[in-house]
Design a protein around this motif. Structure first.
Motif, PDB file in Angstrom:
ATOM      1  N   ASP A 280     -17.350  18.259  -2.268  1.00 50.18           N
ATOM      2  CA  ASP A 280     -17.652  19.679  -2.130  1.00 50.18           C
ATOM      3  C   ASP A 280     -19.030  19.989  -2.719  1.00 50.18           C
ATOM      4  O   ASP A 280     -19.540  19.244  -3.551  1.00 50.18           O
ATOM      5  N   GLY A 281     -19.609  21.085  -2.275  1.00 45.71           N
ATOM      6  CA  GLY A 281     -20.878  21.520  -2.859  1.00 45.71           C
ATOM      7  C   GLY A 281     -21.938  21.798  -1.816  1.00 45.71           C
ATOM      8  O   GLY A 281     -21.880  21.313  -0.687  1.00 45.71           O
ATOM      9  N   LEU A 282     -22.915  22.565  -2.229  1.00 49.93           N
ATOM     10  CA  LEU A 282     -23.970  23.052  -1.349  1.00 49.93           C
ATOM     11  C   LEU A 282     -24.723  21.926  -0.657  1.00 49.93           C
ATOM     12  O   LEU A 282     -25.095  22.037   0.512  1.00 49.93           O
TER      13      LEU A 282
ATOM     14  N   ASN B  10     -20.378  20.899   2.719  1.00 51.36           N
ATOM     15  CA  ASN B  10     -20.239  22.292   2.332  1.00 51.36           C
ATOM     16  C   ASN B  10     -19.361  23.062   3.318  1.00 51.36           C
ATOM     17  O   ASN B  10     -19.833  23.928   4.034  1.00 51.36           O
TER      18      ASN B  10
ATOM     19  N   GLY C 224     -15.768  24.405   2.450  1.00 50.54           N
ATOM     20  CA  GLY C 224     -15.238  25.501   1.649  1.00 50.54           C
ATOM     21  C   GLY C 224     -14.104  26.230   2.351  1.00 50.54           C
ATOM     22  O   GLY C 224     -13.841  26.037   3.542  1.00 50.54           O
TER      23      GLY C 224
ATOM     24  N   GLU D  46     -16.370  18.811  -6.650  1.00 47.62           N
ATOM     25  CA  GLU D  46     -17.794  18.453  -6.536  1.00 47.62           C
ATOM     26  C   GLU D  46     -18.024  17.112  -7.212  1.00 47.62           C
ATOM     27  O   GLU D  46     -18.311  17.031  -8.400  1.00 47.62           O
TER      28      GLU D  46
END
Length: 199
Positions: free
Chosen positions: A73-75, A79, A81, A96
């Motif tokens: 997970d994470g920008l 990504n 979500g 993350e």
């Protein structure tokens, strides 16, 4: 055919189980038996896979996935979500994590295992756990779940998952899983000893 029997009794008739050395654990990955699909069922209603499958809503729908655990997970990673799945009625849990041997994935072992466990005990629950390739981060969290909630040893969990999907947690994650195995094994020994002392 997936096995659903308890694995805790397998070693009881032999010598007590001891966690193998890291090098011996790594050798277990030499015996390839699983597939390298975008997603594979590795335990009843528990699927392990990659980013392609995570982004394919049609694929998730076709497998009736109700819960998604994203281990990347994470920008700047995968990504997706919760908002990405809002039209699918899917429960989402993001971790993350970086696929780096120095990254401490163990801090997520229990949260991830509990999410999977709760999801599998939801009526009709089907869980998809993924990272980028579905072989290291996500595989490690699935192994932790099998060890924590299904009372498997690390060796049993590795063999089980690897028979359905080719996995290869990095050496750091494998070492952290080994530490978990030692801890859980000690806890089980303590329970067995206390049970045997009761009249």
């Amino acid at each position: 055919m997936l096995h659903t029997k308890s694995y805790s009794s397998e070693t009881s008739s032999q010598a007590p189980y001891e966690t193998p050395a890291l090098s011996d654990l790594q050798k277990l990955f030499w015996f390839r038996g699983g597939s390298d699909n975008h997603l594979d069922q590795v335990w009843p209603n528990l699927f392990l896979g990659d980013a392609w499958a995570a982004r394919s809503k049609a694929t998730l729908q076709s497998f009736n996935i109700t819960h998604v655990l994203n281990a990347a997970d994470g920008l700047y990673s995968i990504n997706t979500g919760a908002r990405y799945y809002k039209d699918l009625q899917v429960a989402y849990h993001g971790v993350e994590a970086f696929d780096d041997p120095s990254f401490d994935l163990s801090i997520f072992f229990y949260d991830a295992a509990n999410f999977i466990h709760k999801a599998l005990h939801t009526p009709g629950g089907k869980v998809f756990v993924h990272c980028a390739m579905g072989i290291s981060r996500s595989a490690s969290l699935v192994l932790a779940f099998l060890m924590i909630h299904e009372n498997m040893t690390l060796v049993e969990a590795l063999k089980m998952v690897n028979s359905h999907r080719e996995i290869c947690p990095n050496t750091g994650f494998l070492s952290q899983l080994r530490d978990l195995d030692i801890k859980l094994n000690e806890e089980r020994k303590g329970v067995r000893e206390s049970d045997s002392k009761e009249p």
